[in-house]
Design a protein around this motif. Structure first.
Motif, PDB file in Angstrom:
ATOM      1  N   ARG A 186      -0.658 -55.718  81.029  1.00 31.68           N
ATOM      2  CA  ARG A 186      -1.968 -56.298  81.333  1.00 31.68           C
ATOM      3  C   ARG A 186      -2.636 -56.826  80.066  1.00 31.68           C
ATOM      4  N   GLN A 187      -2.537 -56.045  79.003  1.00 31.84           N
ATOM      5  CA  GLN A 187      -3.147 -56.473  77.745  1.00 31.84           C
ATOM      6  C   GLN A 187      -2.515 -57.762  77.232  1.00 31.84           C
ATOM      7  N   GLU A 188      -1.191 -57.820  77.286  1.00 35.86           N
ATOM      8  CA  GLU A 188      -0.515 -59.019  76.808  1.00 35.86           C
ATOM      9  C   GLU A 188      -0.812 -60.212  77.712  1.00 35.86           C
ATOM     10  N   PHE A 189      -0.836 -59.994  79.013  1.00 35.03           N
ATOM     11  CA  PHE A 189      -1.126 -61.088  79.938  1.00 35.03           C
ATOM     12  C   PHE A 189      -2.548 -61.620  79.768  1.00 35.03           C
ATOM     13  N   PHE A 190      -3.504 -60.723  79.535  1.00 31.64           N
ATOM     14  CA  PHE A 190      -4.872 -61.197  79.373  1.00 31.64           C
ATOM     15  C   PHE A 190      -4.992 -62.074  78.123  1.00 31.64           C
ATOM     16  N   THR A 191      -4.297 -61.694  77.074  1.00 33.31           N
ATOM     17  CA  THR A 191      -4.291 -62.522  75.854  1.00 33.31           C
ATOM     18  C   THR A 191      -3.669 -63.880  76.140  1.00 33.31           C
ATOM     19  N   LEU A 192      -2.589 -63.901  76.916  1.00 35.38           N
ATOM     20  CA  LEU A 192      -1.931 -65.168  77.256  1.00 35.38           C
ATOM     21  C   LEU A 192      -2.855 -66.077  78.061  1.00 35.38           C
ATOM     22  N   ILE A 193      -3.548 -65.511  79.024  1.00 32.52           N
ATOM     23  CA  ILE A 193      -4.444 -66.313  79.857  1.00 32.52           C
ATOM     24  C   ILE A 193      -5.563 -66.920  79.023  1.00 32.52           C
ATOM     25  N   GLN A 194      -6.092 -66.143  78.113  1.00 34.65           N
ATOM     26  CA  GLN A 194      -7.148 -66.659  77.260  1.00 34.65           C
ATOM     27  C   GLN A 194      -6.661 -67.833  76.412  1.00 34.65           C
ATOM     28  N   LYS A 195      -5.422 -67.735  75.945  1.00 34.94           N
ATOM     29  CA  LYS A 195      -4.869 -68.802  75.111  1.00 34.94           C
ATOM     30  C   LYS A 195      -4.512 -70.037  75.936  1.00 34.94           C
ATOM     31  N   GLN A 196      -4.015 -69.804  77.161  1.00 35.20           N
ATOM     32  CA  GLN A 196      -3.460 -70.897  77.950  1.00 35.20           C
ATOM     33  C   GLN A 196      -4.512 -71.646  78.756  1.00 35.20           C
ATOM     34  N   ASN A 197      -5.515 -70.927  79.277  1.00 34.17           N
ATOM     35  CA  ASN A 197      -6.308 -71.532  80.333  1.00 34.17           C
ATOM     36  C   ASN A 197      -7.701 -70.918  80.405  1.00 34.17           C
ATOM     37  N   ALA A 198      -8.436 -70.909  79.311  1.00 36.40           N
ATOM     38  CA  ALA A 198      -9.696 -70.181  79.234  1.00 36.40           C
ATOM     39  C   ALA A 198     -10.699 -70.679  80.273  1.00 36.40           C
ATOM     40  N   HIS A 199     -11.057 -69.784  81.186  1.00 33.87           N
ATOM     41  CA  HIS A 199     -12.110 -70.019  82.187  1.00 33.87           C
ATOM     42  C   HIS A 199     -11.901 -71.280  83.011  1.00 33.87           C
ATOM     43  N   GLU A 200     -10.658 -71.615  83.287  1.00 32.92           N
ATOM     44  CA  GLU A 200     -10.380 -72.685  84.235  1.00 32.92           C
ATOM     45  C   GLU A 200     -10.063 -72.076  85.593  1.00 32.92           C
ATOM     46  N   ALA A 201      -9.816 -72.909  86.582  1.00 37.97           N
ATOM     47  CA  ALA A 201      -9.772 -72.444  87.958  1.00 37.97           C
ATOM     48  C   ALA A 201      -8.510 -71.660  88.314  1.00 37.97           C
ATOM     49  N   LEU A 202      -7.366 -71.955  87.689  1.00 39.62           N
ATOM     50  CA  LEU A 202      -6.098 -71.403  88.164  1.00 39.62           C
ATOM     51  C   LEU A 202      -6.050 -69.874  88.165  1.00 39.62           C
ATOM     52  N   PRO A 203      -6.408 -69.171  87.087  1.00 46.36           N
ATOM     53  CA  PRO A 203      -6.388 -67.704  87.162  1.00 46.36           C
ATOM     54  C   PRO A 203      -7.300 -67.156  88.252  1.00 46.36           C
ATOM     55  N   LEU A 204      -8.452 -67.798  88.423  1.00 51.25           N
ATOM     56  CA  LEU A 204      -9.389 -67.369  89.455  1.00 51.25           C
ATOM     57  C   LEU A 204      -8.806 -67.575  90.851  1.00 51.25           C
ATOM     58  N   LEU A 205      -8.184 -68.724  91.095  1.00 55.16           N
ATOM     59  CA  LEU A 205      -7.599 -69.007  92.401  1.00 55.16           C
ATOM     60  C   LEU A 205      -6.456 -68.051  92.718  1.00 55.16           C
ATOM     61  N   VAL A 206      -5.596 -67.776  91.729  1.00 53.47           N
ATOM     62  CA  VAL A 206      -4.499 -66.820  91.933  1.00 53.47           C
ATOM     63  C   VAL A 206      -5.054 -65.454  92.298  1.00 53.47           C
ATOM     64  N   SER A 207      -6.083 -65.015  91.581  1.00 49.25           N
ATOM     65  CA  SER A 207      -6.671 -63.699  91.838  1.00 49.25           C
ATOM     66  C   SER A 207      -7.368 -63.654  93.187  1.00 49.25           C
ATOM     67  N   LEU A 208      -8.076 -64.730  93.524  1.00 47.17           N
ATOM     68  CA  LEU A 208      -8.720 -64.815  94.831  1.00 47.17           C
ATOM     69  C   LEU A 208      -7.703 -64.633  95.951  1.00 47.17           C
ATOM     70  N   LEU A 209      -6.637 -65.407  95.882  1.00 51.84           N
ATOM     71  CA  LEU A 209      -5.617 -65.360  96.925  1.00 51.84           C
ATOM     72  C   LEU A 209      -4.927 -64.010  96.979  1.00 51.84           C
ATOM     73  N   ALA A 210      -4.620 -63.465  95.817  1.00 51.30           N
ATOM     74  CA  ALA A 210      -3.800 -62.255  95.767  1.00 51.30           C
ATOM     75  C   ALA A 210      -4.572 -60.989  96.102  1.00 51.30           C
ATOM     76  N   ALA A 211      -5.799 -60.858  95.579  1.00 48.31           N
ATOM     77  CA  ALA A 211      -6.377 -59.518  95.566  1.00 48.31           C
ATOM     78  C   ALA A 211      -7.860 -59.415  95.881  1.00 48.31           C
ATOM     79  N   PHE A 212      -8.577 -60.520  95.991  1.00 47.15           N
ATOM     80  CA  PHE A 212      -9.985 -60.400  96.378  1.00 47.15           C
ATOM     81  C   PHE A 212     -10.080 -59.956  97.833  1.00 47.15           C
TER      82      PHE A 212
END
Length: 305
Positions: free
Chosen positions: A10-36
């Motif tokens: 989780r720690q490594e993935f969060f660092t990757l997301i911050q580097k790759q796609n800071a506050h854009e829609a894709l991580p939010l959409l994946v999380s919405l679909l998967a677990a909200f």
């Protein structure tokens, strides 16, 4: 290496997301679909990663201008809102993503863009719904999803990446999982989690080596036991022949084998053959030993040799 594997990932993935796609829609959409969890007017999501909760709360604000209540805890943090219109809007967004989200993996995208999207999707999916066992114990990577739409969507993602995940329904969740070490390794590779991948592979190699050693030891133990049992039967037969006086009638070639067996109960047939003068091959020793066994059994069927 146990801060657990899931926590490290989780720690490594969060660092990757911050580097790759800071506050854009894709991580939010994946999380919405998967677990909200969206029930009526309520929207709820929880995670062990406080930073990821804060990240999603900021993403909801930036992408949809939605403010949520954030509760942070050392064990599990959450975000929450109670608004019917917003809940409907988010449900519509996740349903739309389930229908069109494969565009993020389109072959028409540039190689770097597609690779970055794969990293963000896999990392966000794990942060939202994933768990990984330590390979010291067993291989098990699992995603517990809120809805069947998510199971179908992410299974297709895995198939596109040639990752073999099984499906089941468990305690209200739609689960995708694998117990195959190579599939776990490939997932970590595609997701860009290089640090955890190296640790995983090191433990995986160690485990495979130990398993191989155990197989060899077990095989050697089984062979040693078979040799001991066989030697005991042969010696029992020879002593029976001596007790009934038949031993003295044996030809020298059988006596020689019998004497060596009584003297060296630990030797294999091949080793007994090398101790003869002249030496004799394993098949020759076995032939002579079988004659001794047959003769002893014909005189005393209770020997069961």
């Amino acid at each position: 290496m146990q801060s657990s594997f899931s926590q490290q990932l989780r720690q490594e993935f969060f660092t990757l997301i911050q580097k790759q796609n800071a506050h854009e829609a894709l991580p939010l959409l994946v999380s919405l679909l998967a677990a909200f969890r969206i029930q009526g007017r309520e929207v709820y999501f929880s995670s062990q990663n406080q930073d990821f909760i804060n990240y999603l709360a900021q993403a909801l604000d930036q992408v949809y201008h939605i403010q949520v209540e954030v509760n942070l805890s050392k064990t599990r943090s959450s975000l929450y809102l109670d608004d019917l219109a917003t809940a409907r809007r988010l449900r519509a967004e996740l349903e739309q993503f389930a229908q069109t989200g494969q565009v993020y993996l389109s072959a028409n995208l540039g190689q770097d863009e597609r690779r970055n999207n794969v990293v963000v999707i896999l990392a966000s999916l794990f942060l939202a719904a994933g768990s990984l066992a330590s390979p010291r114990d067993f291989y098990h990577l699992e995603f517990s999803l809120q809805r069947s739409l998510a199971q179908s969507f992410f299974q297709q993602v895995f198939k596109d990446l040639q990752l073999n995940f099984k499906e089941l329904r468990h305690q209200g969740y739609y689960v995708l999982y694998t117990k195959d070490g190579q599939t776990v390794s490939d997932f970590l590779l595609y997701s860009g989690a290089n640090q955890v991948l190296l640790s995983f592979e090191a433990l995986r190699v160690e485990k495979e080596m130990l398993n191989q050693v155990n197989r060899v030891v077990n095989c050697d133990s089984a062979n040693a036991q078979r040799l001991a049992d066989s030697s005991a039967r042969q010696r029992r037969a020879i002593l029976s022949l001596k007790a009934c006086g038949e031993y003295a009638k044996l030809p020298d070639k059988l006596k020689n084998v019998a004497q060596l067996r009584l003297k060296y109960p630990e030797l294999s047939l091949a080793e007994l053959g090398q101790a003869l003068d002249p030496p004799l091959g394993k098949s020759g020793v076995n032939h002579r030993m079988q004659k001794l066994l047959d003769l002893a059994e014909s005189l005393d069927p209770d020997l069961k040799v």
